[in-house]
Write a protein that holds these residues in place. Structure first.
Motif, PDB file in Angstrom:
ATOM      1  N   LEU A   4      -1.796  -6.241  -1.415  1.00 22.14           N
ATOM      2  CA  LEU A   4      -1.115  -6.013  -0.139  1.00 22.14           C
ATOM      3  C   LEU A   4      -1.935  -6.624   1.003  1.00 22.14           C
ATOM      4  O   LEU A   4      -3.164  -6.524   1.002  1.00 22.14           O
ATOM      5  CB  LEU A   4      -0.947  -4.509   0.115  1.00 22.14           C
ATOM      6  N   PRO A   5      -1.246  -7.223   2.010  1.00 23.34           N
ATOM      7  CA  PRO A   5      -1.989  -7.792   3.140  1.00 23.34           C
ATOM      8  C   PRO A   5      -2.560  -6.718   4.070  1.00 23.34           C
ATOM      9  O   PRO A   5      -3.540  -6.944   4.763  1.00 23.34           O
ATOM     10  CB  PRO A   5      -0.938  -8.641   3.861  1.00 23.34           C
ATOM     11  N   SER A   6      -1.930  -5.528   4.079  1.00 19.72           N
ATOM     12  CA  SER A   6      -2.434  -4.442   4.926  1.00 19.72           C
ATOM     13  C   SER A   6      -2.090  -3.108   4.289  1.00 19.72           C
ATOM     14  O   SER A   6      -1.185  -3.025   3.445  1.00 19.72           O
ATOM     15  CB  SER A   6      -1.815  -4.517   6.326  1.00 19.72           C
ATOM     16  N   ASP A   7      -2.786  -2.063   4.706  1.00 13.39           N
ATOM     17  CA  ASP A   7      -2.619  -0.762   4.062  1.00 13.39           C
ATOM     18  C   ASP A   7      -1.249  -0.143   4.324  1.00 13.39           C
ATOM     19  O   ASP A   7      -0.769   0.680   3.545  1.00 13.39           O
ATOM     20  CB  ASP A   7      -3.728   0.178   4.546  1.00 13.39           C
ATOM     21  N   ASP A   8      -0.599  -0.549   5.436  1.00 13.93           N
ATOM     22  CA  ASP A   8       0.711   0.035   5.764  1.00 13.93           C
ATOM     23  C   ASP A   8       1.867  -0.903   5.412  1.00 13.93           C
ATOM     24  O   ASP A   8       2.982  -0.737   5.903  1.00 13.93           O
ATOM     25  CB  ASP A   8       0.758   0.400   7.255  1.00 13.93           C
ATOM     26  N   PHE A   9       1.596  -1.893   4.566  1.00 15.00           N
ATOM     27  CA  PHE A   9       2.600  -2.917   4.227  1.00 15.00           C
ATOM     28  C   PHE A   9       3.843  -2.305   3.579  1.00 15.00           C
ATOM     29  O   PHE A   9       4.973  -2.690   3.875  1.00 15.00           O
ATOM     30  CB  PHE A   9       1.959  -3.948   3.288  1.00 15.00           C
ATOM     31  N   LEU A  10       3.655  -1.318   2.699  1.00 15.09           N
ATOM     32  CA  LEU A  10       4.796  -0.682   2.016  1.00 15.09           C
ATOM     33  C   LEU A  10       5.544   0.246   2.966  1.00 15.09           C
ATOM     34  O   LEU A  10       6.775   0.329   2.919  1.00 15.09           O
ATOM     35  CB  LEU A  10       4.321   0.100   0.790  1.00 15.09           C
TER      36      LEU A  10
END
Length: 915
Positions: free
Chosen positions: A387-393
């Motif tokens: 994932l590019p960032s922790d909040d991507f999903l």
């Protein structure tokens, strides 16, 4: 020194070392052997009292596993300290000890961790500064003798510091044991020196090699134990998802990060606080189960067998719920904890991977060299989706399903940290269940032409599968308390999907030639994959899971994007998924009414193809050894017969034409002249020609010819097409012949899987039995076949009491006793135009068929064929009967009497054998 047991409550209630030390000090005498034995008596009493106290606490607080494990180790510590002090002060005192006359006692392995089950081995080590002196040899020998006097199983070693370092470097097992070494008693300076040298000379710069060795060791262990954490009789210690997997994580953490307790894994950044709570909960529960296992078995027992599961469920206070027994609820919780262990392992290895990445190939799966460009915002890191960032999903919840679809589409792995995020954000699936895009992604994964099994397993491990399809979530980790199903429902389902994919790719052509061939003709490919997913989805709800599952299918299929016609077919397949196996294994396929009734239920060639393939993968996914040549033959016969009816209608080749064709083929195979062959045909009744396949006709004809005028002739030869031995008995017919032969085959160690009974027109019985050994293999040993012939000859000559010999034979699988199966008898006068069909369900045991056949003999009916199906501990024996005049058995009272007698026989109530 360690503080390992500081949190253990009321330690002196387990053992009071001071009081016991005073008792030992008061022992009188000079004879060293007598003194040692006297001390052992006192220590044994303390050991027994301590164990009783720990057992009492375990009953009072059955789920405090870690506390019970620590209490055992604490008790052992105190006993060893007392014994050490007694040995070096009373038996072998040394006044002016030299530098060589120093000794330290360490705990290693699980005992070193401070965790022991009631009957665990005690692993200890004696360390000396240099080569052993005469004094240290005497002390070590005396202590070991005393421990054996206590009845303890001791694993021991004695090494100098140099030997310790050298052996730890060369042997991974010794290194692992010493990694957990803990000071128990003796020279503290010597222990400190040993710990320092181990760290500097053994541990430094070897972490990567140690981790690789431990993971390889883990893989070998998993393979040996059954490479899934969902085996229904799991090994709590060594199995996948068991205690040893948790220990491996701790060992690796300790070796690479110098953590001293599992709680320190959080500070090292290997686990989050929440993950450590999961780790602790799983470890505590697994220890509770292991301690209960040892307590019930009265020995070191780590396999959670069926006969122990029920009692442990009661001890751990699991209760029955609608549709689920206490033991099924307990085992579901067990498998959920095992799943947690698996998830933690993935996360843990990801961190190690990051730390050691620069030094070579990563841990876990092999590196894939793929670099797809279109990943819709997902990143690729060393061949894995991340994932590019922790909040991507969270920003776009559909990505939760899309990530798995991309992994499947491009043949990529998912980075464990992305899996960790998916597990954390699995609840997002609640909001996208009805999202058309999310369902399209899911269907792409399920019906993937690549490897749907692997990606679905990843979805399940992350907890996403069960959140996105809540009906599937209900069967995650759900076991079925029987000996037939080897896996939990979710594992069985995912394996079945994998098998379907392998059949489609032609990888199982040797085992499943018919399914492989018809897969190419199946039009409704995605219908089949969805039906395999849903076939057991309603298990554990109470009621018929096939009917309830069809209701689930009507609800779910439109959500997945299936058309109304596809939905209807999936629902029918789920409702009928047991029809084909029940018909093939429990009905007479030579009775044309069986074929007509089955074809009428199926209705179309496409449904027949779908049902056969679903049936095959369902049986294969039950577990190893369940599928065999006999089942393949029966399913193929039913498929071909039904396909002919569906294609040509009821007016297919007439019965007479088929018999004529068989007779023509038989004569050609035998090479007999017309007159000799006509004599054979004249003797054999019409049903015989319909019932037997061509190769059996040839074998029977040769036996009849060789027998001549003999009153008894027996042939036994391996029949590879059915994975069994064909036993043919040609004898003068008389009442009770069948039950005597059945009993004789059981006495010889055989298991009858099918039987066809014929009587020639001149009064000879021609009975064909398919026989396997208790493990489902053919009887192919010359000694076995000889015993078989002798047993049948003795039975028919009435030599010796058959019943006594049968009762003396032990049940091959005594675990069947763990299950309560209420006998059941079904009588059907509509299943056949010529026969009354009787189906008996009972717990499997030796000579069941013999007892049932004997009961029918007493009831004055004629058995025309018998079909035997076994599902673990459950046996289903079906008989095609007529009265003595050859008519169906009519009249309610007579059928009721037969039913009552068969119920008594099925329940194993005593019967007196007629002479």
């Amino acid at each position: 020194m360690t503080g390992r047991f500081d949190s253990l409550p009321q330690r002196r209630a387990i053992i009071d070392r001071r009081v016991l030390a005073d008792t030992l000090a008061a022992l009188e005498g000079d004879d060293k052997v007598a003194l040692r034995r006297a001390a052992a008596v006192q220590l044994k009493a303390a050991l027994d009292a301590g164990r009783a106290e720990i057992a009492r606490r375990l009953v009072e607080h059955p789920s405090r596993g870690l506390e019970a494990a620590a209490a055992q180790a604490f008790l052992t510590d105190q006993l060893l300290r007392l014994l050490y002090d007694f040995t070096v002060t009373r038996l072998y005192p040394v006044n002016n000890a030299t530098a060589s006359e120093r000794l330290t006692l360490i705990a290693v392995g699980g005992y070193g961790r401070g965790e022991m089950a009631p009957h665990s081995d005690i692993d200890i080590g004696f360390l000396t500064p240099w080569k052993q002196t005469g004094w240290s040899e005497q002390v070590i020998e005396t202590m070991l003798y005393a421990l054996w006097d206590l009845g303890l199983k001791v694993g021991h070693s004695s090494r100098s510091l140099d030997e310790m370092v050298r052996q730890a470097k060369s042997d991974i097992t010794i290194r692992t044991a010493l990694l957990e070494a803990r000071y128990v008693w003796g020279d503290t300076d010597l222990y400190e020196e040993a710990a320092r040298r181990f760290k500097v000379e053994v541990q430094t710069d070897t972490a990567r090699a140690f981790i690789a060795d431990k993971l390889a060791e883990r893989d070998v262990r998993h393979k040996k134990m059954g490479d899934t954490r969902y085996v229904v009789e799991p090994n709590v210690k060594e199995g996948k998802g068991g205690l040893r997997d948790l220990h491996t994580l701790f060992w690796i953490g300790k070796y690479a990060y110098n953590v001293q307790s599992s709680a320190e894994l959080v500070g090292a950044g290997l686990l989050t606080a929440d993950e450590y709570r999961q780790f602790h909960r799983a470890e505590n529960f697994l220890w509770a189960v292991r301690c209960q296992l040892h307590s019930i078995a009265g020995r070191a027992e780590d396999r959670l067998t069926f006969d122990l599961q029920r009692e442990i469920a009661e001890r751990l206070r699991f209760a029955d719920r609608p549709g689920k027994s206490s033991v099924e609820r307990f085992m579901q919780y067990y498998f959920l904890q095992a799943k947690t262990v698996g998830n933690l392992t993935g996360v843990f290895l990801a961190h190690l991977d990051e730390k050691f990445a620069a030094r070579g190939r990563r841990f876990g799966l092999p590196t894939l060299r793929r670099h797809p460009s279109k990943l819709n915002g997902f990143r690729l890191e060393r061949g894995r989706i991340t994932l590019p960032s922790d909040d991507f999903l969270v920003k776009k919840p559909v990505r939760l399903i899309e990530m798995f679809a991309l992994a499947d589409k491009h043949g990529l792995e998912i980075h464990p940290l992305a899996m960790r995020a998916a597990a954390r954000d699995a609840k997002l699936a609640d909001d996208i269940r009805k999202d058309p895009e999310a369902n399209a992604f899911f269907l792409d994964v399920l019906t993937s032409p690549r490897d749907p099994e692997t990606v679905l397993r990843w979805m399940n491990e992350a907890g996403v599968f069960g959140r996105f399809v809540p009906d599937f979530g209900r069967v995650v980790a759900q076991m079925q308390f029987d000996m037939y199903h080897h896996y939990t429902v979710d594992e069985h389902t995912i394996r079945a999907i994998g098998l379907l994919s392998k059949i489609e790719h032609g990888e199982l052509n040797e085992d499943h030639p018919l399914s492989t061939a018809i897969m190419k003709q199946i039009v409704s490919r995605r219908v089949l994959y969805v039906a395999v997913l849903l076939h057991d989805i309603a298990k554990g709800r109470g009621g018929d899971h096939s009917v309830l599952g069809a209701e689930v299918a009507h609800r779910l299929c439109p959500r997945f994007g299936l058309s109304p016609a596809e939905t209807e077919t999936v629902a029918w397949l789920v409702r009928a998924h047991l029809l084909m196996s029940a018909t093939a294994f429990k009905r007479d396929l030579s009775d044309f009414k069986t074929i007509l009734d089955f074809a009428e239920a199926v209705q179309s060639p496409e449904r027949l193809r779908l049902l056969l393939t679903l049936t095959v993968v369902d049986i294969r996914a039950v577990g190893p050894g369940v599928w065999n040549g006999w089942k393949r033959q029966l399913l193929s016969t039913l498929y071909e017969s039904a396909e002919e009816v569906l294609r040509l209608g009821h007016k297919q080749k007439g019965r007479g034409e088929r018999i004529a064709a068989k007779q023509e083929a038989l004569q050609a195979a035998l090479g007999w002249d017309d007159a000799a062959f006509a004599r054979l045909v004249k003797r054999l009744p019409e049903p015989y020609w319909v019932a037997e396949p061509d190769d059996v006709l040839v074998r029977n004809a040769r036996l009849i010819e060789a027998a001549g005028g003999a009153q008894l002739s027996i042939a036994a030869q391996v029949y590879p097409e059915r994975g069994a031995t064909l036993v043919t008995v040609y004898a003068a017919d008389h009442p009770g012949l069948f039950y005597r032969i059945a009993g004789a085959i059981h006495v010889a160690g055989g298991n009858i899987i099918d039987a066809r009974i014929h009587t020639t027109r001149d009064g000879m019985a021609l009975d064909n039995f398919l026989v396997q050994d208790p493990f489902g293999r053919p009887f192919d040993d010359a000694g076995q076949l000889g015993r078989l012939r002798t047993a049948i000859e003795d039975a028919l000559a009435n030599r010796g009491k058959m019943l006594d010999r049968l009762l003396a034979k032990p049940l091959p699988r005594t675990r069947a006793e763990a299950f309560e199966i209420a006998p059941n008898v079904l009588i059907d006068n509509k299943a056949s135009n010529r026969f009354t069909v009787v189906e008996v369900n009972a717990r499997d045991r030796p000579a069941l068929l013999h007892q049932l056949a004997y009961t029918l003999f007493q009831s004055k009916v004629t058995i025309h064929s018998s079909h035997v199906a076994t599902y673990g501990e459950r046996a289903v024996d079906t008989f095609y009967l007529t009265d003595l005049l050859g008519d169906k058995i009519a009249g309610g009272p007579r059928l009721k009497t037969i039913e009552r007698r068969l119920l008594d026989a099925a329940a194993g109530r005593e019967m007196v054998e007629a002479e």
